[in-house]
Write a protein that holds these residues in place. Sequence first.
Motif, mmCIF file in Angstrom:
data_model
loop_
_atom_site.group_PDB
_atom_site.id
_atom_site.type_symbol
_atom_site.label_atom_id
_atom_site.label_comp_id
_atom_site.label_asym_id
_atom_site.label_seq_id
_atom_site.Cartn_x
_atom_site.Cartn_y
_atom_site.Cartn_z
ATOM 1 N N THR A 259 0.833 -1.189 0.000
ATOM 2 C CA THR A 259 0.000 0.000 0.000
ATOM 3 C C THR A 259 0.872 1.245 0.000
ATOM 4 O O THR A 259 2.076 1.196 0.261
ATOM 5 C CB THR A 259 -0.918 0.023 1.226
ATOM 6 O OG1 THR A 259 -0.113 0.094 2.414
ATOM 7 C CG2 THR A 259 -1.755 -1.253 1.283
ATOM 8 N N PHE B 164 -13.850 -8.191 -6.277
ATOM 9 C CA PHE B 164 -12.763 -7.252 -6.512
ATOM 10 C C PHE B 164 -13.228 -6.168 -7.482
ATOM 11 O O PHE B 164 -13.946 -6.456 -8.437
ATOM 12 C CB PHE B 164 -11.543 -7.967 -7.102
ATOM 13 C CG PHE B 164 -10.892 -8.942 -6.163
ATOM 14 C CD1 PHE B 164 -9.826 -8.540 -5.375
ATOM 15 C CD2 PHE B 164 -11.337 -10.250 -6.064
ATOM 16 C CE1 PHE B 164 -9.220 -9.433 -4.514
ATOM 17 C CE2 PHE B 164 -10.739 -11.142 -5.201
ATOM 18 C CZ PHE B 164 -9.675 -10.726 -4.414
ATOM 19 N N ARG C 35 -10.110 0.118 -6.681
ATOM 20 C CA ARG C 35 -9.003 -0.410 -5.868
ATOM 21 C C ARG C 35 -9.530 -0.880 -4.519
ATOM 22 O O ARG C 35 -9.051 -0.496 -3.450
ATOM 23 C CB ARG C 35 -7.913 0.649 -5.681
ATOM 24 C CG ARG C 35 -7.302 1.151 -6.961
ATOM 25 C CD ARG C 35 -6.608 0.024 -7.724
ATOM 26 N NE ARG C 35 -5.477 -0.502 -6.969
ATOM 27 C CZ ARG C 35 -4.968 -1.717 -7.144
ATOM 28 N NH1 ARG C 35 -5.503 -2.544 -8.028
ATOM 29 N NH2 ARG C 35 -3.941 -2.115 -6.428
ATOM 30 N N LEU D 139 -7.202 -1.564 -1.485
ATOM 31 C CA LEU D 139 -6.014 -2.229 -2.004
ATOM 32 C C LEU D 139 -4.809 -1.300 -2.131
ATOM 33 O O LEU D 139 -3.677 -1.776 -2.211
ATOM 34 C CB LEU D 139 -6.323 -2.853 -3.373
ATOM 35 C CG LEU D 139 -7.409 -3.938 -3.391
ATOM 36 C CD1 LEU D 139 -7.676 -4.390 -4.815
ATOM 37 C CD2 LEU D 139 -7.014 -5.119 -2.513
#
Length: 209
Positions: free
Chosen positions: A70, A118, A123, A150
Amino acid sequence: MALSRHDNLHSRLVGWLKVLLPLLALVILSTLFMVSRKIDPQDAIPYAEVDVADRIREPRMTEPAYAGVTEDGASLTVTADAARPDASGKGGTAQTLRAELDTPDGAHTSIVAQNGTFDDTARQMRLNGGVQITTSTGYLMTTEALVSELDRTEVTSAGPVAGTGPLGVLSAGQMRITATEGVSGSYVLVFKNRVKLIYRPPEPPPNDK
């Protein structure tokens, strides 16, 4: 004289064997080809067509894995038993998800869920179905759904959570793991909305006599 006749016999025998043995080998090989069962290459095609058609109709990946860092320096690893992309190709669904989050302060969070989705554009990852969260600080919590970013460290339950912690039995309307505002490399686990804690004092150490 006897020795000479023996040598001549041996030479003639070797000469005949040089001719007969290759011929015998050719006969054996030709016999094998004649009696062997013919293989029809068309036999395998129906099975291959079924598998390919199934893959085209429902494309999927077996045991996919995602690993990234990250923007605040935490390490995130996600694995699943299987995953399928959506029609846009910018997201998808997955079954039996396992996520591992390691933050720079040394804390570790493990998340297990039955399924998830997802969204590469946002993200973001959403985990559903009996989500279990285990932290290295001693918390074991469950919730129905959890949302994880994410690109940054931010994990938020989509509803109530319940479980145990270092101080006892705990429940709350929401749980959140995020970076401490204004403090680099520091992270907090926050419970809010109707937080209830049933304090359970630690067991005293055994009295050795």
